[in-house]
Design a protein around this motif. Structure first.
Motif, PDB file in Angstrom:
ATOM      1  N   LYS A  43       0.832  -1.220   0.000  1.00 43.57           N
ATOM      2  CA  LYS A  43       0.000   0.000   0.000  1.00 43.57           C
ATOM      3  C   LYS A  43       0.859   1.259   0.000  1.00 43.57           C
ATOM      4  O   LYS A  43       0.527   2.287   0.594  1.00 43.57           O
ATOM      5  CB  LYS A  43      -0.977   0.010   1.187  1.00 43.57           C
ATOM      6  CG  LYS A  43      -2.138  -0.959   1.046  1.00 43.57           C
ATOM      7  CD  LYS A  43      -3.462  -0.278   1.425  1.00 43.57           C
ATOM      8  CE  LYS A  43      -4.680  -0.854   0.776  1.00 43.57           C
ATOM      9  NZ  LYS A  43      -5.070  -0.251  -0.488  1.00 43.57           N
ATOM     10  N   THR A  44       2.004   1.163  -0.634  1.00 41.70           N
ATOM     11  CA  THR A  44       2.955   2.283  -0.648  1.00 41.70           C
ATOM     12  C   THR A  44       3.612   2.396  -2.022  1.00 41.70           C
ATOM     13  O   THR A  44       4.017   1.390  -2.599  1.00 41.70           O
ATOM     14  CB  THR A  44       4.081   2.029   0.389  1.00 41.70           C
ATOM     15  OG1 THR A  44       3.484   1.770   1.654  1.00 41.70           O
ATOM     16  CG2 THR A  44       5.024   3.223   0.516  1.00 41.70           C
ATOM     17  N   ALA A  76      -1.192  12.598  -5.129  1.00 39.76           N
ATOM     18  CA  ALA A  76      -2.493  12.460  -5.808  1.00 39.76           C
ATOM     19  C   ALA A  76      -2.515  11.187  -6.674  1.00 39.76           C
ATOM     20  O   ALA A  76      -3.511  10.452  -6.680  1.00 39.76           O
ATOM     21  CB  ALA A  76      -2.770  13.699  -6.653  1.00 39.76           C
ATOM     22  N   ILE A  77      -1.421  10.911  -7.363  1.00 41.48           N
ATOM     23  CA  ILE A  77      -1.360   9.703  -8.208  1.00 41.48           C
ATOM     24  C   ILE A  77      -1.405   8.450  -7.330  1.00 41.48           C
ATOM     25  O   ILE A  77      -2.098   7.470  -7.655  1.00 41.48           O
ATOM     26  CB  ILE A  77      -0.084   9.723  -9.085  1.00 41.48           C
ATOM     27  CG1 ILE A  77      -0.195  10.825 -10.146  1.00 41.48           C
ATOM     28  CG2 ILE A  77       0.159   8.363  -9.748  1.00 41.48           C
ATOM     29  CD1 ILE A  77       1.045  10.990 -11.005  1.00 41.48           C
ATOM     30  N   THR A  78      -0.703   8.506  -6.213  1.00 46.52           N
ATOM     31  CA  THR A  78      -0.688   7.358  -5.285  1.00 46.52           C
ATOM     32  C   THR A  78      -2.098   7.000  -4.837  1.00 46.52           C
ATOM     33  O   THR A  78      -2.495   5.833  -4.833  1.00 46.52           O
ATOM     34  CB  THR A  78       0.198   7.691  -4.057  1.00 46.52           C
ATOM     35  OG1 THR A  78       1.500   8.028  -4.517  1.00 46.52           O
ATOM     36  CG2 THR A  78       0.274   6.505  -3.101  1.00 46.52           C
ATOM     37  N   LYS A  79      -2.887   8.035  -4.475  1.00 44.21           N
ATOM     38  CA  LYS A  79      -4.266   7.786  -4.008  1.00 44.21           C
ATOM     39  C   LYS A  79      -5.119   7.193  -5.132  1.00 44.21           C
ATOM     40  O   LYS A  79      -5.992   6.357  -4.881  1.00 44.21           O
ATOM     41  CB  LYS A  79      -4.925   9.084  -3.517  1.00 44.21           C
ATOM     42  CG  LYS A  79      -4.127   9.823  -2.446  1.00 44.21           C
ATOM     43  CD  LYS A  79      -4.318   9.220  -1.075  1.00 44.21           C
ATOM     44  CE  LYS A  79      -3.420   9.917  -0.054  1.00 44.21           C
ATOM     45  NZ  LYS A  79      -3.181   9.141   1.132  1.00 44.21           N
ATOM     46  N   LYS A  80      -4.881   7.658  -6.367  1.00 45.91           N
ATOM     47  CA  LYS A  80      -5.666   7.116  -7.491  1.00 45.91           C
ATOM     48  C   LYS A  80      -5.310   5.653  -7.747  1.00 45.91           C
ATOM     49  O   LYS A  80      -6.161   4.861  -8.131  1.00 45.91           O
ATOM     50  CB  LYS A  80      -5.400   7.921  -8.778  1.00 45.91           C
ATOM     51  CG  LYS A  80      -5.982   9.319  -8.767  1.00 45.91           C
ATOM     52  CD  LYS A  80      -7.492   9.321  -8.941  1.00 45.91           C
ATOM     53  CE  LYS A  80      -8.019  10.744  -8.971  1.00 45.91           C
ATOM     54  NZ  LYS A  80      -9.439  10.838  -8.615  1.00 45.91           N
ATOM     55  N   ILE A  81      -4.060   5.290  -7.534  1.00 50.85           N
ATOM     56  CA  ILE A  81      -3.650   3.904  -7.828  1.00 50.85           C
ATOM     57  C   ILE A  81      -3.967   2.970  -6.666  1.00 50.85           C
ATOM     58  O   ILE A  81      -4.467   1.866  -6.862  1.00 50.85           O
ATOM     59  CB  ILE A  81      -2.142   3.826  -8.184  1.00 50.85           C
ATOM     60  CG1 ILE A  81      -1.852   4.634  -9.462  1.00 50.85           C
ATOM     61  CG2 ILE A  81      -1.688   2.367  -8.352  1.00 50.85           C
ATOM     62  CD1 ILE A  81      -0.381   4.653  -9.879  1.00 50.85           C
ATOM     63  N   GLY A  86      -3.640   4.683   0.564  1.00 52.22           N
ATOM     64  CA  GLY A  86      -2.329   4.440  -0.048  1.00 52.22           C
ATOM     65  C   GLY A  86      -1.332   5.489   0.416  1.00 52.22           C
ATOM     66  O   GLY A  86      -1.697   6.639   0.642  1.00 52.22           O
ATOM     67  N   LYS A  87      -0.088   5.069   0.578  1.00 56.46           N
ATOM     68  CA  LYS A  87       0.941   5.985   1.109  1.00 56.46           C
ATOM     69  C   LYS A  87       1.973   6.328   0.048  1.00 56.46           C
ATOM     70  O   LYS A  87       2.472   5.439  -0.636  1.00 56.46           O
ATOM     71  CB  LYS A  87       1.633   5.294   2.293  1.00 56.46           C
ATOM     72  CG  LYS A  87       1.882   6.226   3.445  1.00 56.46           C
ATOM     73  CD  LYS A  87       2.662   5.556   4.566  1.00 56.46           C
ATOM     74  CE  LYS A  87       3.832   6.449   4.925  1.00 56.46           C
ATOM     75  NZ  LYS A  87       5.125   5.899   4.818  1.00 56.46           N
TER      76      LYS A  87
END
Ligand code: GLU
Length: 278
Positions: A43-44, A76-81, A86-87
């Motif tokens: 999750k990272t 922002a990209i991390t949260k979308k993926i 997500g971290k």
């Protein structure tokens, strides 16, 4: 007696070798690991970001976190993926260290004012571009340097950063100038202030960030190159690259990208951020 010890020694070494080899075998080589699968499990996403570059990635010593446009886009990209929890983990890179750190697997992606160039495309893959910068000059107010042409004289010293394509560009646009390479932008600014060169050269967005912190200095000469920024990913990571591009499209479509762009560049005097936006 001696012989027996030697024999035992050889057996011991062989044993160690076998254990060592099997340990290697159980862990896949980096190039065979799937970044997307690993990141979904942990999750990272681990991003290489600048820590010396105001507006894009700058270490805030008050809370020890890296802040800027690149850092916010990465989050922002991390949260979308990976979803809301997500971290985005940030690892400090410089222009010189970013590709080696990616290739060694220390980071999953580079989002660090990095131009998509044909040379770099031989080494790494890039996402679609997310920001259009252009190379420019930072000089002391009142300087006689007004454009890159003014640098094209023997004995003229220009400051740049190792690993930045800006250095090679100066060799092309002002071949007579001598380029002094420093290892990061903080050091480059110090060198400019101490008069080691008549101009500091890199992308306009970076230079406007420096000018805002150093009122005695100004950006001149317009943008004399095109520097489209991309997110660099290791070759062979197709599924991850696809997700990054999908996420980029999503943040552009839902307004997140524009909100982040305005947050960092909305009030930067002299910088037309709309020209840089995707
Ligand atoms: N965009 C240029 C480059 O990728 C200069 C900025 C930097 O040093 O990161 O090299």
């Amino acid at each position: 007696m001696k012989k027996t010890y030697r024999f035992l020694g050889v057996i011991g070494l062989l044993g160690l070798l076998i254990v060592g080899l099997s340990a290697c075998g159980s862990r896949k080589a980096l190039s065979q690991q799937d970044v997307l699968t690993n990141d979904k499990a942990s999750k990272t996403i681990t991003w290489g970001v600048k820590a010396d570059t105001k507006l894009f990635g700058l270490m805030d010593v008050k809370d020890n976190t890296i802040k800027g446009f690149d850092a916010d886009i990465a989050t922002a990209i991390t949260k979308k993926i990976l979803g809301k929890d997500g971290k985005a983990k940030f690892v400090q890179v410089t222009s010189q260290t970013r590709i080696p750190l990616l290739k060694n697997g220390n980071i999953d992606a580079i989002i660090a004012t990095m131009t998509i160039t044909p040379e770099r495309e031989k080494q790494v893959d890039f996402s679609n571009s997310y920001f259009d910068a252009g190379q420019s000059l930072l000089v002391k107010k009142g300087s006689s340097i007004k454009s890159v042409k003014d640098l094209n004289k023997a004995g003229t010293k220009v400051i740049g950063v190792t690993g930045a394509n800006s250095v090679a560009n100066i060799k092309k646009y002002a071949p007579k100038a001598q380029v002094l390479e420093l290892s990061d932008y903080a050091q480059a600014m110090t060198a400019l202030k101490s008069g080691q060169g008549v101009a500091l050269t890199t992308d306009n967005g970076i230079l406007y960030g420096m000018a805002s912190q150093n009122p005695g200095y100004q950006v001149v000469g317009g943008a004399f190159t095109k520097e489209p920024y991309g997110i660099a990913i290791n070759k062979g990571q197709g599924p991850f690259k696809k997700e990054v591009n999908r996420a980029l499209k999503e943040i552009e479509a839902d307004g997140t990208y524009n909100r982040i762009l305005k947050k960092w560049f909305g009030n930067v005097a002299g910088f037309n951020y709309k020209e840089a936006s995707r």
